[in-house]
Design a protein around this motif. Structure first.
Motif, PDB file in Angstrom:
ATOM      1  N   LYS A  47       0.846  -1.190   0.000  1.00  0.00           N
ATOM      2  CA  LYS A  47       0.000   0.000   0.000  1.00  0.00           C
ATOM      3  C   LYS A  47       0.885   1.244   0.000  1.00  0.00           C
ATOM      4  N   LEU A  48       0.264   2.389  -0.272  1.00  0.00           N
ATOM      5  CA  LEU A  48       0.977   3.664  -0.303  1.00  0.00           C
ATOM      6  C   LEU A  48       0.795   4.390   1.027  1.00  0.00           C
ATOM      7  N   VAL A  49       1.892   4.986   1.499  1.00  0.00           N
ATOM      8  CA  VAL A  49       1.877   5.792   2.720  1.00  0.00           C
ATOM      9  C   VAL A  49       2.271   7.207   2.336  1.00  0.00           C
ATOM     10  N   GLY A  50       1.413   8.167   2.639  1.00  0.00           N
ATOM     11  CA  GLY A  50       1.678   9.551   2.260  1.00  0.00           C
ATOM     12  C   GLY A  50       2.781  10.193   3.084  1.00  0.00           C
ATOM     13  N   ALA A  51       3.495  11.128   2.468  1.00  0.00           N
ATOM     14  CA  ALA A  51       4.537  11.885   3.156  1.00  0.00           C
ATOM     15  C   ALA A  51       4.036  13.324   3.348  1.00  0.00           C
ATOM     16  N   PRO A  52       4.453  13.987   4.447  1.00  0.00           N
ATOM     17  CA  PRO A  52       5.468  13.566   5.436  1.00  0.00           C
ATOM     18  C   PRO A  52       4.936  12.486   6.387  1.00  0.00           C
ATOM     19  N   VAL A  53       5.889  11.635   6.841  1.00  0.00           N
ATOM     20  CA  VAL A  53       5.553  10.567   7.759  1.00  0.00           C
ATOM     21  C   VAL A  53       6.783  10.211   8.584  1.00  0.00           C
ATOM     22  N   ASP A  54       6.564   9.858   9.847  1.00  0.00           N
ATOM     23  CA  ASP A  54       7.666   9.434  10.715  1.00  0.00           C
ATOM     24  C   ASP A  54       8.028   7.985  10.403  1.00  0.00           C
ATOM     25  N   ILE A  55       9.326   7.733  10.246  1.00  0.00           N
ATOM     26  CA  ILE A  55       9.841   6.383  10.003  1.00  0.00           C
ATOM     27  C   ILE A  55      10.692   5.988  11.199  1.00  0.00           C
ATOM     28  N   ASN A  56      10.410   4.801  11.752  1.00  0.00           N
ATOM     29  CA  ASN A  56      11.101   4.357  12.950  1.00  0.00           C
ATOM     30  C   ASN A  56      11.543   2.909  12.776  1.00  0.00           C
ATOM     31  N   LEU A  57      12.754   2.597  13.245  1.00  0.00           N
ATOM     32  CA  LEU A  57      13.260   1.232  13.136  1.00  0.00           C
ATOM     33  C   LEU A  57      12.431   0.234  13.934  1.00  0.00           C
ATOM     34  N   ASN A  58      11.675   0.731  14.925  1.00  0.00           N
ATOM     35  CA  ASN A  58      10.818  -0.162  15.702  1.00  0.00           C
ATOM     36  C   ASN A  58       9.715  -0.798  14.860  1.00  0.00           C
ATOM     37  N   MET A  59       9.558  -0.286  13.627  1.00  0.00           N
ATOM     38  CA  MET A  59       8.547  -0.847  12.737  1.00  0.00           C
ATOM     39  C   MET A  59       8.837  -2.296  12.374  1.00  0.00           C
ATOM     40  N   VAL A  60      10.076  -2.758  12.595  1.00  0.00           N
ATOM     41  CA  VAL A  60      10.419  -4.143  12.253  1.00  0.00           C
ATOM     42  C   VAL A  60       9.620  -5.136  13.107  1.00  0.00           C
ATOM     43  N   THR A  61       9.070  -4.663  14.230  1.00  0.00           N
ATOM     44  CA  THR A  61       8.287  -5.551  15.092  1.00  0.00           C
ATOM     45  C   THR A  61       6.816  -5.616  14.678  1.00  0.00           C
ATOM     46  N   GLU A  62       6.437  -4.823  13.685  1.00  0.00           N
ATOM     47  CA  GLU A  62       5.044  -4.811  13.238  1.00  0.00           C
ATOM     48  C   GLU A  62       4.661  -6.155  12.624  1.00  0.00           C
ATOM     49  N   ARG A  63       3.420  -6.541  12.829  1.00  0.00           N
ATOM     50  CA  ARG A  63       2.868  -7.716  12.178  1.00  0.00           C
ATOM     51  C   ARG A  63       1.605  -7.286  11.436  1.00  0.00           C
ATOM     52  N   PRO A  64       1.768  -6.847  10.196  1.00  0.00           N
ATOM     53  CA  PRO A  64       0.621  -6.274   9.463  1.00  0.00           C
ATOM     54  C   PRO A  64      -0.474  -7.307   9.199  1.00  0.00           C
ATOM     55  N   GLU A  65      -1.695  -6.835   9.176  1.00  0.00           N
ATOM     56  CA  GLU A  65      -2.843  -7.673   8.871  1.00  0.00           C
ATOM     57  C   GLU A  65      -3.098  -7.671   7.367  1.00  0.00           C
ATOM     58  N   GLN A  66      -3.525  -8.820   6.851  1.00  0.00           N
ATOM     59  CA  GLN A  66      -3.793  -8.926   5.422  1.00  0.00           C
ATOM     60  C   GLN A  66      -4.894  -7.959   4.998  1.00  0.00           C
ATOM     61  N   SER A  67      -5.826  -7.692   5.893  1.00  0.00           N
ATOM     62  CA  SER A  67      -6.940  -6.798   5.571  1.00  0.00           C
ATOM     63  C   SER A  67      -6.473  -5.360   5.336  1.00  0.00           C
ATOM     64  N   ASP A  68      -5.295  -5.012   5.877  1.00  0.00           N
ATOM     65  CA  ASP A  68      -4.771  -3.655   5.686  1.00  0.00           C
ATOM     66  C   ASP A  68      -4.361  -3.403   4.241  1.00  0.00           C
ATOM     67  N   PHE A  69      -4.203  -4.467   3.452  1.00  0.00           N
ATOM     68  CA  PHE A  69      -3.679  -4.318   2.089  1.00  0.00           C
ATOM     69  C   PHE A  69      -4.696  -4.765   1.037  1.00  0.00           C
TER      70      PHE A  69
END
Length: 561
Positions: A393-415
């Motif tokens: 999916k597309l994420v609009g900018a500006p947006v905060d990017i954080n290395l902690n995102m590696v722990t995310e477990r995205p849901e299939q419904s989000d895409f």
């Protein structure tokens, strides 16, 4: 008795005369019959044209010799077959198969020398009825012509593929690999490539491996747009001498004068490869105490120009579940820092699809903070070369990017219904100038409001061309990630782009050739080993014995009377 002898003599004489006549006719005509279903041994017109340029001895050393498993034996056989085809059409082609590590005493020294030349070996397991041994294989060849040499890769690197799948892909690639090598060393350079500078583009060291590869076939040099401010007309005239302009990750705004120079270069038939980032974010900016940074849009002043050509690169970031990993320090073990690999969703792993020769048979590519391309309607023909996975999916900018995102477990419904975002686009047709019916930034007598038939390629990621550096700040191979020890297909894709945009001999079209290669089913062989051995060895002997017995029996029966 005399008439019978005369008759036999006349028959023999007639047969000899016919054979001489057939040989005489055959010597005047040359044709080879390819009875394979996929015509894998039929050389393309482009290959034959390249062979005509070889006027002196061209020597090929193939390093596929030794004890190999069945798949590599197949690669060895297919390599020999395609080289015999080349040799049949041009006697100046000679080749030999060599085992470079046949001498055990010099094994380590030779392996090191091959590594220094970029001829990386592969370790393969040879199995024989449950017994396994490790062998080192060099799936490479060296072609030499008039003192010039080039290496020929015989085995394609495909991430996640079995050895058998790699061999099938490699056999499909053989004609292109050798034809491209012959073209490199036998044909004089003609086309010119300009690397555009002056707007914060990547440093030469950051794309050194790409420049080195391009230099083998084309003239390549730097063209700085700084001169446009003082001498716009002269700058445009000079740029027109080039055949291709590469704009690699600019970070500073283009002036209207610079845009007109690039626009008129395109209108006059110049090819362009745009590698553009519309969002300002770098991985290095995340490696700080907070592990975070802000991604914000670039203003390159190119939006109106891109819109006129038929596309838009939006200031968005592609977030993809099909992602490449990053290595993060997670602690220490003894005196060494421990690294763990995590999927990084802002670094899509892109698998090329489609039949276009630019992406045909290319391995997965690594993107980094790529943007989405919006395809607009106009008269230009557009082909999506690369796109994100269905789960992106597309994420609009500006947006905060954080290395902690590696722990995310995205849901299939989000895409859901958000994926398959275009990341690379091929455009072909007659482009219209962005300055048509507008006041020109500078007077130009040769201004063209519309161009001739042309083509350009747009990639919404400037980092696709960036090579990493080793600890001594020397460039590594493009596509190689030193942190995860993975090799991606970025280099092959970009070289295909350059070849496609500049290739007037059709060399790139050889890549579309498809080969259906049957491979041995090892499991089935092991299950029925004795039966298959009897079929392949015993049955021919049995048939020969029966034939010999019948022949002897019938002969005795005929002459015993």
């Amino acid at each position: 008795m005399v008439p019978v002898k005369n008759k036999n003599f006349k028959t023999v004489l007639f047969t000899i005369s016919i054979l001489i006549l057939i040989n005489g006719i055959g010597s005047q005509f040359f044709y080879r019959f390819d009875l394979t279903q996929d015509h894998r041994y039929t050389l393309s017109k482009t290959s034959l044209q390249i062979l005509k340029e070889v006027k002196e001895p061209l020597i090929i050393d193939v390093f596929l010799k030794g004890q190999f498993p069945g798949e590599f034996k197949k690669l060895q056989t297919e390599t020999q077959q395609i080289l015999e085809e080349f040799k049949a059409y041009n006697k100046n082609i000679t080749f030999q198969f060599v085992n470079p590590i046949e001498n055990e005493e010099e094994r380590d020294t030779i392996i090191q020398s091959f590594l220094e030349r970029g001829l990386t070996p592969v370790n393969v397991t040879v199995e024989d009825k449950g017994k396994q041994t490790q062998e080192v294989v060099f799936p490479w060849a060296i072609a030499t012509y008039n003192g010039r040499s080039t290496k020929v890769p015989l085995l394609k690197n495909i991430m996640g593929a079995s050895t058998a799948e790699k061999v099938v892909s490699s056999v499909q690639h053989l004609e292109y690999a050798f034809a491209n090598a012959f073209n490199t060393i036998a044909k004089a350079k003609e086309k010119k490539v300009a690397v555009i500078k002056g707007n914060g583009e990547l440093h030469d060291l950051q794309m050194a491996d790409f420049i080195k590869q391009v230099r083998e076939n084309y003239f390549i040099g730097t063209f700085t747009l700084d001169s446009v401010a003082k001498k716009p007309n002269e700058s445009l005239a000079y740029l027109k001498k080039y055949d291709l302009a590469i704009i690699a990750k600019p970070t500073e705004k283009f002036s209207d004068e610079e845009k007109l120079v690039l626009d008129q270069f395109i209108m006059n038939g110049g090819k362009t490869l745009w590698l553009i980032d519309q969002v300002n974010i770098e991985m290095d900016s995340l490696y700080n105490d907070s592990g975070a940074t802000l991604a914000y849009p670039f203003d390159l002043n190119l939006n109106d120009q891109f819109f006129k050509y038929g596309f838009r690169i939006n200031p968005t970031l592609v977030k993809d579940v099909m992602a490449t990993p990053i290595a993060l320090a997670t602690g220490e073990k003894g005196s060494a820092t421990q690294y763990t690999q995590y999927p990084w969703f802002y670094s899509p792993l892109v698998y090329p699809a489609g039949k276009n020769p630019i992406v045909s048979n290319v391995d997965a590519l690594k993107f980094e903070f790529t943007n989405g391309i919006e395809v607009l309607k106009n008269d230009i023909k557009k082909t999506v070369l690369l796109q994100s996975s269905p789960y992106s999916k597309l994420v609009g900018a500006p947006v905060d990017i954080n290395l902690n995102m590696v722990t995310e477990r995205p849901e299939q419904s989000d895409f859901k219904n958000t994926g398959n975002i275009p990341l690379a686009l091929l455009l072909r047709g007659k482009f219209t100038s962005v300055y048509k019916n507008r006041v020109l930034p500078f007077a130009e007598k040769t201004f063209q409001p519309a161009g001739k038939n042309n083509k350009m390629i747009v990639v919404a990621d400037g980092d696709i061309i960036r090579n990493q550096l080793d600890k001594n700040y020397q460039p590594l191979e493009l596509g190689y990630d030193k942190w995860t020890n993975k090799l991606y297909g970025n280099k092959e894709f970009l070289m295909n782009c350059v070849n496609y945009l500049l290739d007037d001999s059709g060399l790139i079209n050889i890549r579309s050739k498809e080969v259906n290669l049957p491979l041995l089913d090892k499991e089935k062989v092991y299950q029925d080993y004795s039966f298959i051995q009897w079929i392949t060895v015993g049955l021919p002997i049995l048939i020969l014995g029966i034939f010999g017995f019948l022949f002897t029996y019938l002969r005795k029966r005929k002459y015993s009377a």
